[in-house]
Write a protein that holds these residues in place. Structure first.
Motif, PDB file in Angstrom:
ATOM      1  N   SER A 173      15.891  34.347 -41.432  1.00  0.00           N
ATOM      2  CA  SER A 173      16.199  33.267 -40.499  1.00  0.00           C
ATOM      3  C   SER A 173      15.384  32.023 -40.856  1.00  0.00           C
ATOM      4  O   SER A 173      14.285  32.106 -41.375  1.00  0.00           O
ATOM      5  CB  SER A 173      15.940  33.703 -39.064  1.00  0.00           C
ATOM      6  N   TYR A 174      15.980  30.874 -40.576  1.00  0.00           N
ATOM      7  CA  TYR A 174      15.361  29.588 -40.868  1.00  0.00           C
ATOM      8  C   TYR A 174      15.943  28.545 -39.940  1.00  0.00           C
ATOM      9  O   TYR A 174      16.905  28.813 -39.202  1.00  0.00           O
ATOM     10  CB  TYR A 174      15.580  29.191 -42.335  1.00  0.00           C
ATOM     11  N   VAL A 175      15.392  27.335 -39.967  1.00  0.00           N
ATOM     12  CA  VAL A 175      15.866  26.248 -39.120  1.00  0.00           C
ATOM     13  C   VAL A 175      16.597  25.229 -39.979  1.00  0.00           C
ATOM     14  O   VAL A 175      16.142  24.870 -41.067  1.00  0.00           O
ATOM     15  CB  VAL A 175      14.689  25.578 -38.377  1.00  0.00           C
ATOM     16  N   SER A 176      17.744  24.779 -39.478  1.00  0.00           N
ATOM     17  CA  SER A 176      18.547  23.768 -40.153  1.00  0.00           C
ATOM     18  C   SER A 176      18.741  22.596 -39.200  1.00  0.00           C
ATOM     19  O   SER A 176      18.795  22.786 -37.976  1.00  0.00           O
ATOM     20  CB  SER A 176      19.901  24.373 -40.537  1.00  0.00           C
ATOM     21  N   PHE A 177      18.851  21.395 -39.751  1.00  0.00           N
ATOM     22  CA  PHE A 177      19.045  20.192 -38.945  1.00  0.00           C
ATOM     23  C   PHE A 177      20.438  19.645 -39.191  1.00  0.00           C
ATOM     24  O   PHE A 177      20.847  19.448 -40.337  1.00  0.00           O
ATOM     25  CB  PHE A 177      17.992  19.134 -39.312  1.00  0.00           C
TER      26      PHE A 177
ATOM     27  N   GLU B 294      20.089  17.429 -34.386  1.00  0.00           N
ATOM     28  CA  GLU B 294      19.727  18.603 -33.604  1.00  0.00           C
ATOM     29  C   GLU B 294      19.220  19.691 -34.537  1.00  0.00           C
ATOM     30  O   GLU B 294      19.572  19.732 -35.709  1.00  0.00           O
ATOM     31  CB  GLU B 294      20.934  19.128 -32.815  1.00  0.00           C
ATOM     32  N   ALA B 295      18.397  20.591 -33.996  1.00  0.00           N
ATOM     33  CA  ALA B 295      17.842  21.691 -34.775  1.00  0.00           C
ATOM     34  C   ALA B 295      18.534  22.991 -34.367  1.00  0.00           C
ATOM     35  O   ALA B 295      18.742  23.241 -33.175  1.00  0.00           O
ATOM     36  CB  ALA B 295      16.343  21.801 -34.536  1.00  0.00           C
ATOM     37  N   PHE B 296      18.899  23.806 -35.365  1.00  0.00           N
ATOM     38  CA  PHE B 296      19.558  25.076 -35.121  1.00  0.00           C
ATOM     39  C   PHE B 296      18.817  26.186 -35.850  1.00  0.00           C
ATOM     40  O   PHE B 296      18.408  26.018 -36.996  1.00  0.00           O
ATOM     41  CB  PHE B 296      21.010  25.049 -35.609  1.00  0.00           C
ATOM     42  N   LEU B 297      18.679  27.322 -35.171  1.00  0.00           N
ATOM     43  CA  LEU B 297      18.068  28.512 -35.758  1.00  0.00           C
ATOM     44  C   LEU B 297      19.189  29.336 -36.375  1.00  0.00           C
ATOM     45  O   LEU B 297      20.080  29.811 -35.675  1.00  0.00           O
ATOM     46  CB  LEU B 297      17.313  29.305 -34.687  1.00  0.00           C
TER      47      LEU B 297
ATOM     48  N   LEU C 146      13.991  20.790 -28.847  1.00  0.00           N
ATOM     49  CA  LEU C 146      12.839  20.012 -29.293  1.00  0.00           C
ATOM     50  C   LEU C 146      13.071  18.553 -28.919  1.00  0.00           C
ATOM     51  O   LEU C 146      14.218  18.120 -28.758  1.00  0.00           O
ATOM     52  CB  LEU C 146      12.682  20.102 -30.818  1.00  0.00           C
ATOM     53  N   HIS C 147      12.002  17.786 -28.802  1.00  0.00           N
ATOM     54  CA  HIS C 147      12.134  16.356 -28.575  1.00  0.00           C
ATOM     55  C   HIS C 147      12.718  15.691 -29.817  1.00  0.00           C
ATOM     56  O   HIS C 147      12.490  16.154 -30.942  1.00  0.00           O
ATOM     57  CB  HIS C 147      10.772  15.736 -28.253  1.00  0.00           C
ATOM     58  N   ALA C 148      13.438  14.604 -29.630  1.00  0.00           N
ATOM     59  CA  ALA C 148      14.085  13.904 -30.741  1.00  0.00           C
ATOM     60  C   ALA C 148      13.064  13.444 -31.782  1.00  0.00           C
ATOM     61  O   ALA C 148      13.322  13.515 -32.991  1.00  0.00           O
ATOM     62  CB  ALA C 148      14.878  12.712 -30.222  1.00  0.00           C
ATOM     63  N   LYS C 149      11.888  13.003 -31.321  1.00  0.00           N
ATOM     64  CA  LYS C 149      10.849  12.565 -32.262  1.00  0.00           C
ATOM     65  C   LYS C 149      10.360  13.732 -33.116  1.00  0.00           C
ATOM     66  O   LYS C 149      10.109  13.575 -34.303  1.00  0.00           O
ATOM     67  CB  LYS C 149       9.668  11.936 -31.516  1.00  0.00           C
ATOM     68  N   GLU C 150      10.208  14.913 -32.476  1.00  0.00           N
ATOM     69  CA  GLU C 150       9.775  16.096 -33.220  1.00  0.00           C
ATOM     70  C   GLU C 150      10.820  16.494 -34.263  1.00  0.00           C
ATOM     71  O   GLU C 150      10.479  16.823 -35.392  1.00  0.00           O
ATOM     72  CB  GLU C 150       9.547  17.284 -32.275  1.00  0.00           C
ATOM     73  N   ILE C 151      12.084  16.458 -33.868  1.00  0.00           N
ATOM     74  CA  ILE C 151      13.164  16.815 -34.793  1.00  0.00           C
ATOM     75  C   ILE C 151      13.157  15.863 -35.979  1.00  0.00           C
ATOM     76  O   ILE C 151      13.238  16.281 -37.131  1.00  0.00           O
ATOM     77  CB  ILE C 151      14.533  16.802 -34.078  1.00  0.00           C
ATOM     78  N   GLY C 152      13.035  14.568 -35.704  1.00  0.00           N
ATOM     79  CA  GLY C 152      13.009  13.579 -36.781  1.00  0.00           C
ATOM     80  C   GLY C 152      11.834  13.776 -37.724  1.00  0.00           C
ATOM     81  O   GLY C 152      11.984  13.730 -38.947  1.00  0.00           O
TER      82      GLY C 152
END
Length: 153
Positions: free
Chosen positions: A50-54, A58-61, A87-93
């Motif tokens: 598993s990993y995170v994709s943007f 938006e962030a998806f697991l 997550l907050h938009a700033k964190e995602i960015g």
């Protein structure tokens, strides 16, 4: 990394530390269905691959397997669906930029309850090479030997 007590820890990705050098940790919420929540309470979670994709800000697991809940009836969930992370938009960015520029990965480390909500602890990680694996094993063996010697006194 914050310490989790065994009572609120749901599942742990033990291979994350084996395959990645973990640099920075972030806690995120996760969007779940009712049957997924019931299955998680039973501990039927698997982090393998598993990993995170943007996507589209938006962030998806991706690749998190939550086993189907036996008593869910007709409204069964897809065990391997992509799950949105909160997550907050700033964190995602910031995370998306960091991962894109430096060739890092964002991997889930563990899943736990915080005030009744399911949270996923994510880590920014750099993939280890084969010689790094050997070095880690050597250090663990040396530490184990030193502890064995100290306990014999």
């Amino acid at each position: 990394m914050s310490k989790k007590t065994p009572s609120n820890l749901i599942a742990q990705n033990k291979k994350a530390r084996h395959y990645f050098e973990l640099l920075e940790f972030v806690e995120a919420g996760i969007v779940l269905t009712g049957s997924e929540m019931k299955s998680i309470r039973l501990g039927a979670v698997n982090f393998r691959d598993s990993y995170v994709s943007f996507r589209e800000g938006e962030a998806f697991l991706i690749g998190l397997h939550i086993a189907p809940y036996a008593n869910a009836g007709y409204s069964q969930h897809d065990p391997d669906r992509d799950r949105k992370l909160l997550l907050h938009a700033k964190e995602i960015g910031r995370l998306a930029l960091q991962i894109e520029q430096k060739g890092l990965s964002l991997v889930p480390v563990n899943m736990h309850f915080t005030r009744g909500k399911v949270k996923v602890e994510l880590a920014v990680g750099r993939g280890k090479k084969m010689h790094d694996h050997r070095e880690t094993l050597k250090q663990a063996a040396a530490l184990r030997d030193a502890q064995r010697e100290m306990s014999s006194f």
